[in-house]
Design a protein around this motif. Structure first.
Motif, PDB file in Angstrom:
ATOM      1  N   LEU A  13       0.821  -1.206   0.000  1.00  0.00           N
ATOM      2  CA  LEU A  13       0.000   0.000   0.000  1.00  0.00           C
ATOM      3  C   LEU A  13       0.854   1.254   0.000  1.00  0.00           C
ATOM      4  N   GLN A  14       1.986   1.211   0.733  1.00  0.00           N
ATOM      5  CA  GLN A  14       2.901   2.353   0.717  1.00  0.00           C
ATOM      6  C   GLN A  14       3.502   2.539  -0.673  1.00  0.00           C
ATOM      7  N   PHE A  19       3.813   5.807  -5.533  1.00  0.00           N
ATOM      8  CA  PHE A  19       3.699   5.920  -6.988  1.00  0.00           C
ATOM      9  C   PHE A  19       2.644   6.936  -7.378  1.00  0.00           C
ATOM     10  N   MET A  20       1.458   6.858  -6.753  1.00  0.00           N
ATOM     11  CA  MET A  20       0.375   7.768  -7.109  1.00  0.00           C
ATOM     12  C   MET A  20       0.737   9.214  -6.785  1.00  0.00           C
ATOM     13  N   LEU A  21       1.485   9.439  -5.716  1.00  0.00           N
ATOM     14  CA  LEU A  21       1.936  10.793  -5.377  1.00  0.00           C
ATOM     15  C   LEU A  21       2.849  11.334  -6.470  1.00  0.00           C
ATOM     16  N   TRP A  26       3.510  14.798 -11.123  1.00  0.00           N
ATOM     17  CA  TRP A  26       4.064  14.934 -12.477  1.00  0.00           C
ATOM     18  C   TRP A  26       2.974  15.352 -13.458  1.00  0.00           C
ATOM     19  N   PHE A  27       1.832  14.642 -13.409  1.00  0.00           N
ATOM     20  CA  PHE A  27       0.741  14.930 -14.332  1.00  0.00           C
ATOM     21  C   PHE A  27       0.195  16.348 -14.116  1.00  0.00           C
ATOM     22  N   SER A  28       0.059  16.755 -12.872  1.00  0.00           N
ATOM     23  CA  SER A  28      -0.465  18.090 -12.565  1.00  0.00           C
ATOM     24  C   SER A  28       0.460  19.182 -13.089  1.00  0.00           C
ATOM     25  N   THR A  89       3.974   0.944 -15.207  1.00  0.00           N
ATOM     26  CA  THR A  89       4.994   1.115 -16.253  1.00  0.00           C
ATOM     27  C   THR A  89       4.421   1.905 -17.421  1.00  0.00           C
ATOM     28  N   GLY A  90       3.225   1.535 -17.861  1.00  0.00           N
ATOM     29  CA  GLY A  90       2.599   2.241 -18.974  1.00  0.00           C
ATOM     30  C   GLY A  90       2.287   3.687 -18.653  1.00  0.00           C
ATOM     31  N   MET A  91       1.849   3.952 -17.434  1.00  0.00           N
ATOM     32  CA  MET A  91       1.531   5.319 -17.042  1.00  0.00           C
ATOM     33  C   MET A  91       2.777   6.205 -17.043  1.00  0.00           C
TER      34      MET A  91
END
Length: 219
Positions: A13-14, A19-21, A26-28, A89-91
């Motif tokens: 979960l960590q 990764f999501m952070l 990056w996306f933002s 990986t794809g993201m």
């Protein structure tokens, strides 16, 4: 690398949270600062009508992805890690492409209808700009999670799940056309990326014995 794998196995979960952070940061930044140098368009895009009702399968994507991850985390850590490896990986590849070749769309029409579906589309458009679109992460993740589901031992004898997953993935991909969220070009390259990374849907990145241990614990 081995220590990283062990940490990921011990702290799934960590790992996902970190990764999501990184991904959303990056996306933002790309959404805020990247100016498209390539506008994506195909003649086929002009022949596809806008249809606000496709917002339903488009939004189901969020429930489907999250729900499948939670299910795999509880029932099959092996599938959970396969999904993480394939999708993440794809993201990251998509973000690298957006960074090197900022791209965008000019397909969104003026919304004239006034119903709940139109309002939902308007809401999505207000938070998701028509930039950073090729390849489509929405489509790639649909392909990736469907592929992992098809390979999953957890659904090995559940034909209804397999068929339903295919139908939902197809409906979500179609929704990006009809909502003018993506060009057919974006979807094509998302499919290509999914094909290139296909082995990650079943080839484990972790030690088999450790994965077996976690699968036993999860069950």
């Amino acid at each position: 690398m081995r220590k990283l794998r062990q940490w990921t196995l011990n702290h799934p979960l960590q790992f996902v949270s970190v990764f999501m952070l990184v991904y959303f940061t990056w996306f933002s930044l790309l959404e805020k600062y990247a100016q498209p140098v390539l506008m994506i368009h195909s003649k086929l895009d002009d022949k596809i009508p806008f249809c606000e009702y496709f917002i339903v399968p488009y939004l189901l994507w969020f429930v489907w992805i999250a729900g499948t991850f939670v299910y795999f985390y509880i029932k099959s850590r092996d599938d959970f890690y396969h999904a993480c490896r394939y999708m993440f990986t794809g993201m990251i590849v998509c973000l690298i492409i957006y960074t090197l070749i900022p791209n965008g769309l000019n397909l969104r029409p003026e919304i004239t209808n006034n119903n709940i579906f139109s309002r939902l589309v308007d809401m999505i458009w207000s938070v998701d700009t028509a930039t950073n679109v090729c390849p489509s992460i929405h489509v790639f993740n649909s392909i990736a999670i469907n592929t992992v589901i098809q390979h999953s031992n957890a659904f090995k004898h559940k034909k209804l799940v397999h068929v339903g997953s295919y139908i939902l993935a197809l409906a979500i991909c179609m929704s990006t056309f009809f909502l003018k969220q993506h060009s057919v070009v974006d979807v094509f390259w998302a499919c290509v990326l999914g094909l290139i990374l296909y082995p990650l849907s079943y080839k484990s990145a972790f030690d088999d014995s450790r994965e077996s241990e976690y699968n036993v614990k999860a069950s």
